[in-house]
Design an enzyme around this catalytic site. Structure first.
Site, PDB file in Angstrom:
ATOM      1  CG  MET A   1      -7.754   0.422  -3.993  1.00 54.96           C
ATOM      2  SD  MET A   1      -6.571   0.630  -2.814  1.00 54.96           S
ATOM      3  CE  MET A   1      -7.371  -0.450  -1.529  1.00 54.96           C
TER       4      MET A   1
ATOM      5  CG  HIS B   1       8.801   5.961 -12.615  1.00 57.64           C
ATOM      6  ND1 HIS B   1       8.884   5.387 -11.271  1.00 57.64           N
ATOM      7  CD2 HIS B   1       9.083   4.952 -13.174  1.00 57.64           C
ATOM      8  CE1 HIS B   1       9.130   4.084 -11.123  1.00 57.64           C
ATOM      9  NE2 HIS B   1       9.362   3.693 -12.393  1.00 57.64           N
TER      10      HIS B   1
ATOM     11  CG  HIS C   1       7.629   2.246 -17.297  1.00 62.55           C
ATOM     12  ND1 HIS C   1       8.683   1.445 -17.594  1.00 62.55           N
ATOM     13  CD2 HIS C   1       7.663   2.371 -16.032  1.00 62.55           C
ATOM     14  CE1 HIS C   1       9.533   1.234 -16.434  1.00 62.55           C
ATOM     15  NE2 HIS C   1       8.707   1.516 -15.421  1.00 62.55           N
TER      16      HIS C   1
ATOM     17  CB  CYS D   1      -0.549   3.984  -4.063  1.00 62.57           C
ATOM     18  SG  CYS D   1      -0.114   3.220  -5.481  1.00 62.57           S
ATOM     19  CG  HIS D   2      -2.830   4.658  -0.218  1.00 68.74           C
ATOM     20  ND1 HIS D   2      -3.468   5.142  -0.507  1.00 68.74           N
ATOM     21  CD2 HIS D   2      -2.828   3.332  -0.740  1.00 68.74           C
ATOM     22  CE1 HIS D   2      -4.683   4.720  -1.322  1.00 68.74           C
ATOM     23  NE2 HIS D   2      -3.915   3.353  -1.585  1.00 68.74           N
TER      24      HIS D   2
ATOM     25  CB  CYS E   1      -0.857  -0.002   1.225  1.00 68.04           C
ATOM     26  SG  CYS E   1      -1.884  -1.399   1.759  1.00 68.04           S
TER      27      CYS E   1
HETATM   28 FE1  DHE Z   1      12.450  -0.043 -11.689  1.00 64.05          FE
HETATM   29  C1  DHE Z   1      14.408   1.859 -13.281  1.00 64.05           C
HETATM   30  C2  DHE Z   1      11.471   2.454  -9.622  1.00 64.05           C
HETATM   31  C3  DHE Z   1       9.915  -1.965 -10.519  1.00 64.05           C
HETATM   32  C4  DHE Z   1      13.104  -2.893 -13.463  1.00 64.05           C
HETATM   33  N1  DHE Z   1      12.722   1.727 -11.587  1.00 64.05           N
HETATM   34  C5  DHE Z   1      13.809   2.211 -12.447  1.00 64.05           C
HETATM   35  C6  DHE Z   1      13.888   3.889 -11.977  1.00 64.05           C
HETATM   36  C7  DHE Z   1      12.933   3.945 -10.925  1.00 64.05           C
HETATM   37  C8  DHE Z   1      12.597   2.714 -10.609  1.00 64.05           C
HETATM   38  C9  DHE Z   1      12.934   5.097 -10.125  1.00 64.05           C
HETATM   39  C10 DHE Z   1      14.842   4.762 -12.679  1.00 64.05           C
HETATM   40  C11 DHE Z   1      16.205   4.463 -12.119  1.00 64.05           C
HETATM   41  C12 DHE Z   1      17.345   5.591 -12.893  1.00 64.05           C
HETATM   42  O1  DHE Z   1      17.246   5.666 -13.938  1.00 64.05           O
HETATM   43  O2  DHE Z   1      18.045   5.965 -11.981  1.00 64.05           O
HETATM   44  N2  DHE Z   1      10.785   0.182 -10.375  1.00 64.05           N
HETATM   45  C13 DHE Z   1      10.608   1.284  -9.460  1.00 64.05           C
HETATM   46  C14 DHE Z   1       9.460   1.083  -8.723  1.00 64.05           C
HETATM   47  O3  DHE Z   1       9.008   1.972  -7.943  1.00 64.05           O
HETATM   48  C15 DHE Z   1       8.764  -0.042  -9.017  1.00 64.05           C
HETATM   49  C16 DHE Z   1       7.522   0.393  -9.981  1.00 64.05           C
HETATM   50  C17 DHE Z   1       8.071  -0.915  -7.767  1.00 64.05           C
HETATM   51  C18 DHE Z   1       9.161  -1.146  -6.725  1.00 64.05           C
HETATM   52  O4  DHE Z   1       8.789  -1.523  -5.721  1.00 64.05           O
HETATM   53  O5  DHE Z   1      10.337  -1.089  -6.795  1.00 64.05           O
HETATM   54  C19 DHE Z   1       9.643  -0.599  -9.981  1.00 64.05           C
HETATM   55  N3  DHE Z   1      11.493  -2.159 -11.854  1.00 64.05           N
HETATM   56  C20 DHE Z   1      10.456  -2.652 -11.293  1.00 64.05           C
HETATM   57  C21 DHE Z   1      10.462  -4.139 -11.583  1.00 64.05           C
HETATM   58  O6  DHE Z   1       9.482  -4.935 -10.937  1.00 64.05           O
HETATM   59  C22 DHE Z   1      11.334  -4.524 -12.507  1.00 64.05           C
HETATM   60  C23 DHE Z   1      10.485  -4.426 -14.004  1.00 64.05           C
HETATM   61  C24 DHE Z   1      12.189  -5.719 -12.246  1.00 64.05           C
HETATM   62  C25 DHE Z   1      13.076  -5.540 -11.267  1.00 64.05           C
HETATM   63  O7  DHE Z   1      14.300  -5.933 -11.472  1.00 64.05           O
HETATM   64  O8  DHE Z   1      12.966  -5.013 -10.214  1.00 64.05           O
HETATM   65  C26 DHE Z   1      12.209  -3.148 -12.645  1.00 64.05           C
HETATM   66  N4  DHE Z   1      13.581  -0.619 -13.075  1.00 64.05           N
HETATM   67  C27 DHE Z   1      13.891  -1.967 -13.666  1.00 64.05           C
HETATM   68  C28 DHE Z   1      14.943  -1.769 -14.783  1.00 64.05           C
HETATM   69  C29 DHE Z   1      15.455  -0.134 -14.568  1.00 64.05           C
HETATM   70  C30 DHE Z   1      14.407   0.367 -13.860  1.00 64.05           C
HETATM   71  C31 DHE Z   1      15.394  -2.872 -15.601  1.00 64.05           C
HETATM   72  C32 DHE Z   1      16.606   0.437 -15.440  1.00 64.05           C
HETATM   73  C33 DHE Z   1      16.067   0.365 -16.954  1.00 64.05           C
HETATM   74  C34 DHE Z   1      17.191   1.152 -17.768  1.00 64.05           C
HETATM   75  O9  DHE Z   1      17.074   0.735 -18.785  1.00 64.05           O
HETATM   76  O10 DHE Z   1      17.860   2.157 -17.163  1.00 64.05           O
END
Ligand code: DHE
Length: 587
Positions: free
Chosen positions: A125, A364, A407, A87-88, A84
């Site tokens: 939600m 993001h 995204h 988002c919240h 939660c």
């Molecule tokens: Fe990420 C980048 C946040 C879930 C894989 N992810 C990012 C960035 C942020 C972010 C802020 C940018 C970083 C930067 O450039 O400095 N990600 C979040 C979340 O808040 C979210 C939605 C949920 C969470 O609780 O973390 C989340 N992300 C995921 C995944 O579930 C993914 C698909 C699989 C994993 O490994 O966790 C995932 N995020 C990625 C990847 C990047 C990324 C592979 C970098 C992409 C790139 O090409 O630079």
């Protein structure tokens, strides 16, 4: 919004709803509170997995508070932080979701909360109860929990950071020159998410050269300006600095910069190569600048402050993406809830100068245009891309993409046959791809406008990629509710995009999941990443932790399968970061 994107949206929501079993019979629909829905974007919210493991106590209990044991409170707090808080808000004061402070929850009452948690809402939600994600007992627990005051997690300042900081190999004890035969520029750092490790895979031989322990639910890798040091961050805020020159690449320093974190970067401006590193935290809301050789924490800056437009205080604005400017000695820090982009001048940490850009809320992820002068970042919940000029430190444009929840990852840069240089993003909430003109000099009429948008495979896309040496644009859809769609990838032929503007460019579907030959589970295909020459593109076939996963390598020219990399150590591979492309911001 264009005709194409409108159709895309309708198609997606119908198919997603069918796939999720949400097309309920009228009688059932009437039972639900009005306007309830769900979708891939709703499922892709931050999960405060590390915060959820902290010990908490029931704060300031009042006589008429619901009865709850300490054990139940601990369990509910864990569920709240994991499911939660994204988002919240950790403090329940609202972020992308509504505030859930006790003045509001007590006014609404137990029955309302119970129903809301069970059925969800169209604002995003999820329907935790009817989807089976939360049991009936958990829904009851959470409805009671929300009537109590929230616990406040601890801060993480200099004493805690210093306490966690370790220099494992001192700079003077590190190699003076490269001591291995690895083609470092063609190395892939692969996130092994649920193992809390990264795998270093040789881009030439496909051999795993090292598997290195990192933070919990490890997230991304970034490379120092020289290409020698690899920085990896876990969701628990643990930063590992890995020396790629060592005979066996290994961590040479580590530090925990917060309790929940997602981003790390290093200084890239001329004269500042490898000098500093920076990491951003979701909790506490702050960023920290560190020494680039040892990770010694030098400066912690809180991001708490006022939302850019309403000028209302926000207690927990999370740090999202961070990039290093190529034009100035500055870090570009994106603050989610306040909607501010900060240009942080790192030349004088004692007299820190920061330019604060009013952009849009819920920033993001994003990346540079092909010249590296402009940075484009998604304000994903607002359906917009903010563009800033890193030379002038100014907001250049705010662009509505026309799609739902852009995204981009770092986005994709290519030269469109009609519109010239463009940067592309895909969307979580629908199957559209939007192209933004990025050439104000050569194509002023197209600059910072959506020049085209068209369909790819389906909603639930997270990443889009091309390379200067490629003529293909790859779009994934790992969060699409349809298992087949989420295991495929769309490929567009860039030169063919110059056809009839009324007709969408055609794409080919690559059955990456099928090519991986995995019999068990329902793996999702995520994040295309090129090798250093731009001749191969790698995909993660991301299965459950206890099931086989793989990396599939495709020949970019022929679009044929080139290699399937399988190894028992490849547990939940997700992001992949080619050293050269990441070091030079090539995408
Ligand atoms: Fe990420 C980048 C946040 C879930 C894989 N992810 C990012 C960035 C942020 C972010 C802020 C940018 C970083 C930067 O450039 O400095 N990600 C979040 C979340 O808040 C979210 C939605 C949920 C969470 O609780 O973390 C989340 N992300 C995921 C995944 O579930 C993914 C698909 C699989 C994993 O490994 O966790 C995932 N995020 C990625 C990847 C990047 C990324 C592979 C970098 C992409 C790139 O090409 O630079």
């Amino acid at each position: 919004m264009t005709r194409r994107a409108t159709r895309a949206r309708t198609l997606l929501w119908t198919s997603a709803a069918l796939a999720l079993g949400l097309m309920v019979a009228p009688a059932q629909a009437q039972d639900k509170p009005k306007e309830h829905a769900d979708g891939p974007a709703a499922a892709y919210e931050p999960s405060m997995t590390t915060l959820g493991q902290l010990k908490v106590e029931i704060p300031g209990r009042k006589p008429d508070d619901p009865v709850m044991t300490q054990e139940e409170f601990q369990k509910a707090t864990q569920i709240y932080f994991e499911r939660c808080a994204g988002c919240h808000g950790v403090l329940r004061k609202g972020a992308t979701g509504k505030p859930l402070t006790t003045d509001i929850t007590r006014e609404n009452g137990y029955d309302y909360l119970h129903s809301f948690i069970t059925y969800g809402s169209p604002a995003g939600m999820p329907n935790w109860g009817t989807s089976g994600e939360l049991s009936e007992a958990d829904v009851d627990l959470m409805a009671r929990y929300l009537l109590l005051e929230p616990p406040a997690p601890p801060e993480w300042g200099m004493p805690e950071m210093k306490g966690s900081w370790q220099v494992l190999v001192k700079p003077e004890d590190r190699p003076k020159q490269k001591e291995n035969d690895i083609d470092i520029e063609n190395l892939m750092s692969v996130t092994l998410r649920d193992a809390g490790q990264i795998a270093l895979i040789d881009g030439g031989t496909y051999d795993i050269r090292a598997v290195i322990d990192t933070g919990y639910a490890v997230h991304i890798s970034r490379i120092s300006a020289s290409g020698r040091y690899l920085f990896v961050i876990g969701r628990d805020g643990l930063v590992n600095m890995i020396d790629l020159w060592m005979k066996e690449p290994a961590s040479v320093a580590q530090i925990k910069i917060g309790i929940e974190a997602r981003s790390v970067e290093t200084s890239k401006f001329e004269g500042w190569e490898d000098k500093l590193a920076i990491a951003g935290a979701y909790w506490p809301p702050q960023y920290v600048i560190m020494d680039g050789e040892t990770l010694e924490p030098l400066k912690i800056v809180s991001t708490r402050g006022n939302i850019y437009d309403e000028q209302v205080y926000h207690p927990e604005p999370r740090v999202a993406s961070i990039l290093a400017s190529h034009y100035k000695p500055e870090f570009i820090v994106n603050v989610k809830e306040t909607g501010k982009i900060l240009f942080v001048d790192y030349t004088d940490l004692k007299n820190l100068k920061t330019v604060e850009i009013e952009a849009e809320r819920f920033l993001h992820d994003g990346g540079f245009d092909s010249t590296h002068r402009y940075f484009l970042v998604a304000a994903n919940q607002r359906g917009k891309i903010a563009v800033v000029d890193t030379k002038e430190d100014k907001l250049t444009a705010l662009i509505e993409t026309g799609g739902q929840t852009p995204h981009p990852g770092r986005g994709a840069n290519f030269t469109h046959p009609v519109y010239g240089p463009v940067w592309a993003t895909s969307h979580l909430g629908d199957e559209s791809v939007a192209l933004i003109g990025t050439d104000p000099e050569g194509h002023p009429d197209q600059a910072w406008k959506i020049v085209d948008n068209f369909f790819a495979l389906g909603g639930g896309s997270l990443f889009i990629k091309t390379h200067p040496n490629s003529t293909h644009l790859y779009v994934d859809a790992p969060l699409n509710p349809d298992a087949e769609v989420s295991a495929n990838v769309a490929v567009f032929d860039i030169p063919a995009m110059g056809g009839d503007p009324a007709v969408d460019p055609e794409f080919r579907t690559l059955p990456i999941g099928e090519w991986a030959g995995i019999a068990d589970g329902q793996p999702r295909v995520v994040q295309p990443e090129f090798n250093k020459e731009g001749t191969e593109v790698w995909f993660s076939v991301w299965n459950a932790k206890d099931k086989e996963s793989a990396i599939v390598v495709v020949d970019d020219k022929t679009l044929e399968l080139k290699q399937v990399i399988k190894d028992p150590r490849l547990i939940t591979p997700t992001g992949k970061f080619n050293v050269l492309n990441t070091q030079k911001d090539i995408y």
